[in-house]
Design a protein around this motif. Structure first.
Motif, PDB file in Angstrom:
ATOM      1  N   ARG A   1       0.843  -1.191   0.000  1.00 28.52           N
ATOM      2  CA  ARG A   1       0.000   0.000   0.000  1.00 28.52           C
ATOM      3  C   ARG A   1       0.883   1.247   0.000  1.00 28.52           C
ATOM      4  O   ARG A   1       1.717   1.426   0.879  1.00 28.52           O
ATOM      5  N   PRO A   2       0.723   2.161  -0.970  1.00 28.93           N
ATOM      6  CA  PRO A   2       1.621   3.322  -1.059  1.00 28.93           C
ATOM      7  C   PRO A   2       1.491   4.284   0.115  1.00 28.93           C
ATOM      8  O   PRO A   2       2.431   5.029   0.407  1.00 28.93           O
ATOM      9  N   GLU A   3       0.333   4.281   0.803  1.00 25.49           N
ATOM     10  CA  GLU A   3       0.137   5.253   1.879  1.00 25.49           C
ATOM     11  C   GLU A   3       0.735   4.807   3.218  1.00 25.49           C
ATOM     12  O   GLU A   3       0.792   5.599   4.166  1.00 25.49           O
ATOM     13  N   ILE A   4       1.180   3.558   3.320  1.00 24.27           N
ATOM     14  CA  ILE A   4       1.695   3.060   4.591  1.00 24.27           C
ATOM     15  C   ILE A   4       3.102   3.589   4.834  1.00 24.27           C
ATOM     16  O   ILE A   4       4.021   3.346   4.059  1.00 24.27           O
ATOM     17  N   ARG A   5       3.252   4.327   5.920  1.00 25.89           N
ATOM     18  CA  ARG A   5       4.563   4.871   6.282  1.00 25.89           C
ATOM     19  C   ARG A   5       5.413   3.842   7.022  1.00 25.89           C
ATOM     20  O   ARG A   5       6.612   3.710   6.770  1.00 25.89           O
ATOM     21  N   SER A   6       4.782   3.145   7.959  1.00 27.68           N
ATOM     22  CA  SER A   6       5.520   2.162   8.739  1.00 27.68           C
ATOM     23  C   SER A   6       4.537   1.238   9.434  1.00 27.68           C
ATOM     24  O   SER A   6       3.354   1.560   9.600  1.00 27.68           O
ATOM     25  N   VAL A   7       5.045   0.075   9.845  1.00 30.71           N
ATOM     26  CA  VAL A   7       4.288  -0.862  10.668  1.00 30.71           C
ATOM     27  C   VAL A   7       5.222  -1.299  11.794  1.00 30.71           C
ATOM     28  O   VAL A   7       6.334  -1.763  11.548  1.00 30.71           O
ATOM     29  N   HIS A   8       4.761  -1.117  13.016  1.00 27.90           N
ATOM     30  CA  HIS A   8       5.548  -1.504  14.182  1.00 27.90           C
ATOM     31  C   HIS A   8       4.764  -2.500  15.023  1.00 27.90           C
ATOM     32  O   HIS A   8       3.521  -2.524  14.993  1.00 27.90           O
ATOM     33  N   THR A   9       5.483  -3.301  15.769  1.00 29.50           N
ATOM     34  CA  THR A   9       4.858  -4.206  16.731  1.00 29.50           C
ATOM     35  C   THR A   9       5.384  -3.896  18.123  1.00 29.50           C
ATOM     36  O   THR A   9       6.392  -3.188  18.287  1.00 29.50           O
ATOM     37  N   PHE A  10       4.699  -4.433  19.133  1.00 28.31           N
ATOM     38  CA  PHE A  10       5.097  -4.196  20.524  1.00 28.31           C
ATOM     39  C   PHE A  10       4.610  -5.383  21.352  1.00 28.31           C
ATOM     40  O   PHE A  10       4.102  -6.371  20.815  1.00 28.31           O
ATOM     41  N   GLY A  11       4.769  -5.329  22.644  1.00 33.06           N
ATOM     42  CA  GLY A  11       4.307  -6.411  23.509  1.00 33.06           C
ATOM     43  C   GLY A  11       5.377  -7.464  23.721  1.00 33.06           C
ATOM     44  O   GLY A  11       6.580  -7.199  23.660  1.00 33.06           O
ATOM     45  N   ARG A  12       4.926  -8.725  23.931  1.00 29.66           N
ATOM     46  CA  ARG A  12       5.846  -9.808  24.258  1.00 29.66           C
ATOM     47  C   ARG A  12       6.873 -10.065  23.162  1.00 29.66           C
ATOM     48  O   ARG A  12       7.995 -10.466  23.434  1.00 29.66           O
TER      49      ARG A  12
ATOM     50  N   ALA B   1      10.121   6.035   0.889  1.00 30.23           N
ATOM     51  CA  ALA B   1       9.668   6.905  -0.205  1.00 30.23           C
ATOM     52  C   ALA B   1       8.673   7.935   0.324  1.00 30.23           C
ATOM     53  O   ALA B   1       7.844   7.629   1.186  1.00 30.23           O
ATOM     54  N   PRO B   2       8.711   9.170  -0.172  1.00 33.40           N
ATOM     55  CA  PRO B   2       7.719  10.164   0.252  1.00 33.40           C
ATOM     56  C   PRO B   2       6.324   9.769  -0.220  1.00 33.40           C
ATOM     57  O   PRO B   2       6.156   9.228  -1.313  1.00 33.40           O
ATOM     58  N   THR B   3       5.350  10.012   0.630  1.00 34.38           N
ATOM     59  CA  THR B   3       3.965   9.650   0.284  1.00 34.38           C
ATOM     60  C   THR B   3       3.073  10.866   0.416  1.00 34.38           C
ATOM     61  O   THR B   3       3.204  11.644   1.373  1.00 34.38           O
ATOM     62  N   PRO B   4       2.166  11.101  -0.537  1.00 32.79           N
ATOM     63  CA  PRO B   4       1.218  12.214  -0.418  1.00 32.79           C
ATOM     64  C   PRO B   4       0.381  12.055   0.847  1.00 32.79           C
ATOM     65  O   PRO B   4       0.015  10.940   1.228  1.00 32.79           O
ATOM     66  N   THR B   5       0.118  13.176   1.485  1.00 38.90           N
ATOM     67  CA  THR B   5      -0.607  13.142   2.752  1.00 38.90           C
ATOM     68  C   THR B   5      -2.048  13.568   2.564  1.00 38.90           C
ATOM     69  O   THR B   5      -2.330  14.584   1.930  1.00 38.90           O
ATOM     70  N   ASN B   6      -2.946  12.763   3.108  1.00 40.91           N
ATOM     71  CA  ASN B   6      -4.362  13.115   3.165  1.00 40.91           C
ATOM     72  C   ASN B   6      -4.720  13.278   4.643  1.00 40.91           C
ATOM     73  O   ASN B   6      -4.769  12.302   5.390  1.00 40.91           O
ATOM     74  N   ASP B   7      -4.944  14.506   5.071  1.00 40.39           N
ATOM     75  CA  ASP B   7      -5.218  14.785   6.484  1.00 40.39           C
ATOM     76  C   ASP B   7      -6.697  14.684   6.831  1.00 40.39           C
ATOM     77  O   ASP B   7      -7.122  15.131   7.897  1.00 40.39           O
ATOM     78  N   ALA B   8      -7.501  14.103   5.944  1.00 40.33           N
ATOM     79  CA  ALA B   8      -8.932  13.957   6.226  1.00 40.33           C
ATOM     80  C   ALA B   8      -9.128  13.113   7.483  1.00 40.33           C
ATOM     81  O   ALA B   8      -8.366  12.174   7.734  1.00 40.33           O
TER      82      ALA B   8
END
Length: 276
Positions: free
Chosen positions: A18-29, A120-127
């Motif tokens: 997906r081009p709009e995804i900046r990052s995916v992080h996980t946390f917890g155990r 990569a830079p991604t266009p921002t939609n602040d809606a």
């Protein structure tokens, strides 16, 4: 069945496309160095177009497995958070996700581990994100309790005292709903009972209801916590079914039966473990 690592890999692959995804992080155990056989998948998804990411979530899940059920935890202009169970995964491997704009806004939930970062830079939609009316969704209210079943079962196998918090929170919800059944059904659900309302409830119990409550909270003060929890879920499901009929609302009977039977199976499996 899809195991946790395969689920994580496939979902990250879907999100990375997906081009709009900046990052995916996980946390917890998975990050704290305490992994075991029962970790769910905790994800924080940073998106430059949050409404679009929320819209495509069903499509992303469908590419991996049909959705069994979901619990929407938060729906506001700035945040969408949900738990999702997939048909081809164990309930222990439920997905706990949130959609935000930048990972920095969730620093209080860290530490985080980056699973994907888009340079990569991604266009921002602040809606703003679309708001879902959770007060009108009876199944979502029920799922707020049913989605705690895997957590309770995990606590059994982990010998984690957090199971008592899960147990008493579920008992409190069930007794509140039982009080509603003696008065008027409410949407959204009523607040927790006060001491006077508890007295009214116990004084007004019918014989069959008293028997059900005693299975949950034995009057000899010797509860079998796993069995009492199952009895509590059974009463809760009966009450929600009655409430749904009274308010002409629908419930997901297939999921409700599935997760109840999962609990029963896990309790039997727990009983077979050797004692130490």
């Amino acid at each position: 069945m899809i195991d946790r690592q395969a689920l994580q890999d496939r979902l990250i692959a879907q999100l990375a496309a997906r081009p709009e995804i900046r990052s995916v992080h996980t946390f917890g155990r998975a990050v704290s160095g305490q992994p075991d056989a029962y970790p769910d998948l905790d994800l924080v998804i940073a998106s430059s177009d949050r409404p679009q990411t929320q819209r495509v979530l069903p499509e992303l899940f469908a590419a991996i497995s049909p959705v069994r059920s979901q619990l929407i935890l938060a729906s506001s202009p700035d945040l969408y958070a949900a738990m999702v169970m997939l048909r081809d995964c164990s309930p222990y491997q439920k997905i706990d996700l949130s959609i935000i704009d930048h990972i920095e806004s969730q620093a209080r939930f860290g530490p985080f581990l980056a699973l994907y970062e888009n340079s990569a830079p991604t266009p921002t939609n602040d809606a703003p994100l679309p708001i879902i009316d959770l007060n009108a969704d009876l199944q979502n209210q029920l799922n707020d309790i049913l989605f705690s079943i895997p957590r309770f079962a995990k606590c059994l196998f982990r010998h984690d005292p957090y199971l008592y918090q899960r147990f008493y929170a579920t008992v409190e919800n069930t007794l509140t709903l039982l009080y509603e059944s003696h008065h008027d059904w409410q949407m959204p659900k009523r607040a927790k009972l006060n001491s006077r309302e508890y007295q009214q409830l116990y004084a007004g119990l019918k014989d069959a209801e008293r028997s059900q409550v005693e299975k949950i909270l034995p009057f000899d003060a010797r509860p079998d916590i796993p069995q009492s929890f199952l009895a509590c879920i059974d009463l809760l499901l009966d009450l929600y079914q009655t409430k749904a009929q009274a308010l002409n609302l629908s419930l997901d009977d297939a999921f409700n039966t599935y997760i109840r039977n999962f609990l029963s199976t896990e309790i039997r499996r727990f009983r077979t473990l050797p004692t130490h």
